[in-house]
Design a protein around this motif. Structure first.
Motif, PDB file in Angstrom:
ATOM      1  N   TYR A 288      69.970  24.092 -34.933  1.00  0.00           N
ATOM      2  CA  TYR A 288      70.974  24.768 -35.208  1.00  0.00           C
ATOM      3  C   TYR A 288      70.778  26.241 -34.482  1.00  0.00           C
ATOM      4  CZ  TYR A 288      73.706  21.622 -38.271  1.00  0.00           C
ATOM      5  OH  TYR A 288      74.369  20.671 -38.816  1.00  0.00           O
ATOM      6  N   ALA A 289      69.702  26.738 -34.569  1.00  0.00           N
ATOM      7  CA  ALA A 289      69.365  28.099 -33.889  1.00  0.00           C
ATOM      8  C   ALA A 289      69.592  27.969 -32.475  1.00  0.00           C
ATOM      9  CB  ALA A 289      68.117  28.388 -34.125  1.00  0.00           C
ATOM     10  N   ALA A 290      69.378  26.867 -31.867  1.00  0.00           N
ATOM     11  CA  ALA A 290      69.274  26.743 -30.464  1.00  0.00           C
ATOM     12  C   ALA A 290      70.958  26.534 -30.147  1.00  0.00           C
ATOM     13  CB  ALA A 290      68.552  25.397 -30.137  1.00  0.00           C
ATOM     14  N   LEU A 292      73.441  27.929 -31.949  1.00  0.00           N
ATOM     15  CA  LEU A 292      73.860  29.372 -31.855  1.00  0.00           C
ATOM     16  C   LEU A 292      73.525  30.115 -30.888  1.00  0.00           C
ATOM     17  CD1 LEU A 292      73.441  30.236 -35.690  1.00  0.00           C
ATOM     18  CD2 LEU A 292      75.444  29.228 -34.598  1.00  0.00           C
ATOM     19  N   GLY A 293      72.275  29.772 -30.185  1.00  0.00           N
ATOM     20  CA  GLY A 293      71.995  30.641 -29.084  1.00  0.00           C
ATOM     21  C   GLY A 293      72.652  30.151 -27.857  1.00  0.00           C
ATOM     22  N   ARG A 294      72.988  28.948 -27.579  1.00  0.00           N
ATOM     23  CA  ARG A 294      74.059  28.759 -26.562  1.00  0.00           C
ATOM     24  C   ARG A 294      75.352  29.114 -26.754  1.00  0.00           C
ATOM     25  NH1 ARG A 294      70.992  23.843 -27.544  1.00  0.00           N
ATOM     26  NH2 ARG A 294      72.795  22.980 -28.813  1.00  0.00           N
ATOM     27  N   VAL A 295      76.019  29.276 -27.730  1.00  0.00           N
ATOM     28  CA  VAL A 295      77.204  29.614 -27.868  1.00  0.00           C
ATOM     29  C   VAL A 295      76.959  31.389 -27.716  1.00  0.00           C
ATOM     30  CG1 VAL A 295      78.951  30.181 -29.737  1.00  0.00           C
ATOM     31  CG2 VAL A 295      77.768  28.129 -29.707  1.00  0.00           C
ATOM     32  N   ARG A 296      76.026  32.043 -28.212  1.00  0.00           N
ATOM     33  CA  ARG A 296      75.959  33.545 -27.723  1.00  0.00           C
ATOM     34  C   ARG A 296      75.814  33.488 -26.511  1.00  0.00           C
ATOM     35  NH1 ARG A 296      72.503  34.146 -31.377  1.00  0.00           N
ATOM     36  NH2 ARG A 296      70.628  34.003 -30.191  1.00  0.00           N
ATOM     37  N   GLU A 297      75.226  32.741 -25.713  1.00  0.00           N
ATOM     38  CA  GLU A 297      74.722  33.035 -24.202  1.00  0.00           C
ATOM     39  C   GLU A 297      76.036  32.616 -23.362  1.00  0.00           C
ATOM     40  OE1 GLU A 297      71.810  31.212 -20.769  1.00  0.00           O
ATOM     41  OE2 GLU A 297      71.551  30.608 -22.936  1.00  0.00           O
ATOM     42  N   ARG A 298      76.966  31.528 -23.694  1.00  0.00           N
ATOM     43  CA  ARG A 298      77.899  31.214 -22.983  1.00  0.00           C
ATOM     44  C   ARG A 298      78.987  32.161 -23.319  1.00  0.00           C
ATOM     45  NH1 ARG A 298      76.867  24.978 -24.563  1.00  0.00           N
ATOM     46  NH2 ARG A 298      75.267  24.577 -22.810  1.00  0.00           N
ATOM     47  N   PHE A 341      78.575  19.143 -31.060  1.00  0.00           N
ATOM     48  CA  PHE A 341      78.857  20.313 -30.955  1.00  0.00           C
ATOM     49  C   PHE A 341      78.038  21.324 -29.814  1.00  0.00           C
ATOM     50  CE2 PHE A 341      80.961  19.393 -34.556  1.00  0.00           C
ATOM     51  CZ  PHE A 341      82.002  20.206 -35.039  1.00  0.00           C
ATOM     52  N   ASP A 342      78.710  21.744 -28.847  1.00  0.00           N
ATOM     53  CA  ASP A 342      77.957  22.824 -27.812  1.00  0.00           C
ATOM     54  C   ASP A 342      76.656  22.215 -27.277  1.00  0.00           C
ATOM     55  OD1 ASP A 342      79.638  25.220 -28.064  1.00  0.00           O
ATOM     56  OD2 ASP A 342      78.898  24.933 -30.049  1.00  0.00           O
ATOM     57  N   PRO A 343      76.757  21.046 -26.712  1.00  0.00           N
ATOM     58  CA  PRO A 343      75.610  20.247 -26.105  1.00  0.00           C
ATOM     59  C   PRO A 343      75.008  20.963 -25.256  1.00  0.00           C
ATOM     60  CG  PRO A 343      77.518  19.512 -25.288  1.00  0.00           C
ATOM     61  CD  PRO A 343      78.068  20.433 -26.404  1.00  0.00           C
ATOM     62  N   PRO A 344      73.671  21.089 -24.928  1.00  0.00           N
ATOM     63  CA  PRO A 344      72.614  22.119 -23.785  1.00  0.00           C
ATOM     64  C   PRO A 344      73.221  21.686 -22.468  1.00  0.00           C
ATOM     65  CG  PRO A 344      71.393  19.840 -24.812  1.00  0.00           C
ATOM     66  CD  PRO A 344      72.635  19.925 -25.501  1.00  0.00           C
TER      67      PRO A 344
END
Length: 411
Positions: A288-290, A292-298, A341-344
């Motif tokens: 989940y932390a990863a 949220l990190g992807r959402v923040r970066e994108r 949700f928000d795949p890498p």
């Protein structure tokens, strides 16, 4: 031709000098003109009379009365020649006419003749005629009939009801017919989120522009305590509207609502994770932390389709309708769908994807997320290039809403 509509209009006294103080001072024509400023829907009340024949009348004075028990009311004129036939029945059906059914209204508003000629219908559960093609129908048993001046007040206890969300209603206004063509809808104010409706007002121009440009539905969603609420909607899904989502509530549980947490502080994230309904493993917390990190970066979020999404949406519908026991099912299904949700991996421009929704955040002055603009009902499948085009339009709109809020994105 006249549609029954004056009954049910409430006239309140005021301290103004032009306020009439007695019934005799109110001119009937003026009464109709002023009350005609209030638009109404148009309904046809149908029943099977004691002679076994269908009867019906056009009525504009229809209203909901009570949720518990479920009661509705209509107000027929005492001089009506149709209501005496309807009142001999044990039940009646309220048919809310659609925008293209003006001819049906005219047929049922006339006196005499076979009003059902050329009108297709089916029997509702009570046996009352349910007209085909209506925007909604409400099947009722008679509860009571009361005198009210030159009208009756007829209460009905609802047995069953349904609506066709893709059908806009026929509207009667200032003596003429028209149709309701909303550019956007905003939720009715409720005590716990009435303050949030300012966000919907600020977002409306951008929301409508996005819905028009992309020919899909654009939602404004905001957090209210431990729920997410759809504050407003514009447009409709590319496949056609199934129901209105305005006012829909969703449990704010992981991974649902991830854009609200991507820029949040640690205690807020921990509170969100705690609403998963069970103890998370270290691996799940890390995932989940990863995410949220992807959402923040994108700067955006998306969800890919899966066969379980149908079950999740049904559980969300039940929850929004007041079935709070479905919350645990939402928690379970959302957890099982977390990987969608928000795949890498980045989207391949030539690839084809089943996109359930995409969201972009708008920010408060303190850098927290105030709301998200969400696209629902995108064409399926969409190419990766299409999705990036959707996101470009959506992010521009979210940035404009941020500016309207005086907000800024927190890095």
């Amino acid at each position: 031709m006249a549609v029954e509509r004056t009954g049910g209009r409430m006239v309140s006294g005021s301290s103004g000098s032009n306020t009439a103080t007695s019934d005799s001072a109110i001119d009937g024509r003026r009464f109709r003109e002023v009350l005609g400023s209030y638009p109404t829907g148009v309904t046809v009340i149908t029943a099977i009379g004691e002679d076994g024949q269908p009867a019906g009348m056009a009525v504009g004075s229809f209203t909901s009365v009570s949720l518990d028990p479920p009661l509705v009311a209509f107000l027929p004129d005492r001089s009506s020649t149709s209501f005496p036939k309807i009142r001999t029945a044990r039940s009646f059906c309220v048919n809310v006419l659609a925008a293209d059914q003006e001819s049906v209204c005219r047929a049922f508003a006339t006196r005499g003749g076979d009003k059902f000629a050329g009108v297709s219908w089916q029997a509702a559960a009570s046996g009352a005629p349910r007209l085909d093609g209506v925007a909604a129908w409400i099947d009722c048993d008679f509860e009571s009939i009361q005198d009210a001046g030159d009208h009756y007040i007829v209460l009905g206890r609802v047995r069953e009801l349904n609506a066709a969300a893709e059908r806009l209603p026929l509207v009667f206004f200032q003596g003429g017919y028209g149709r309701f063509s909303p550019s956007s809808l905003v939720a009715m104010p409720e005590a716990d989120f009435i303050g949030h409706l300012r966000l919907a007002d600020l977002s409306r121009p951008e929301m409508e522009r996005v819905a028009t440009d992309l020919k899909t539905e654009c939602l404004v969603i905001a957090p209210v305590d431990d729920q997410l609420v759809v504050l407003a909607s514009a447009g409709s899904p590319s496949g056609g509207a199934e129901f209105t989502r305005v006012g829909q509530r969703m449990p704010f549980v992981p991974p649902i609502g991830s854009p609200f947490l991507a820029w949040a502080d640690e205690p807020s994230v921990d509170a969100w994770l705690a609403r998963s309904g069970r103890a998370l493993t270290d691996r799940e917390r890390s995932d989940y932390a990863a995410l949220l990190g992807r959402v923040r970066e994108r700067g955006w979020s998306l969800s890919l389709g899966h066969e379980l999404h149908g079950e999740l949406e049904q559980a969300l519908d039940r929850y929004s309708e007041g079935d709070r026991e479905s919350r645990s099912q939402v928690q379970r299904l959302a957890s099982e769908l977390a990987g969608r949700f928000d795949p890498p991996d980045d989207l391949d421009p030539e690839g084809r994807y089943d996109i359930r929704l995409v969201s972009a955040p708008a920010f408060n002055p303190d850098g927290t997320v105030a709301l998200i603009l969400t696209l629902w009902g995108l064409p399926r499948p969409s190419t990766g290039a299409d999705v990036h085009r959707y996101l470009e339009v959506l992010r521009r709109a979210a940035d404009a809403v941020t500016d309207a809020l005086g907000g800024q994105r927190k890095d």
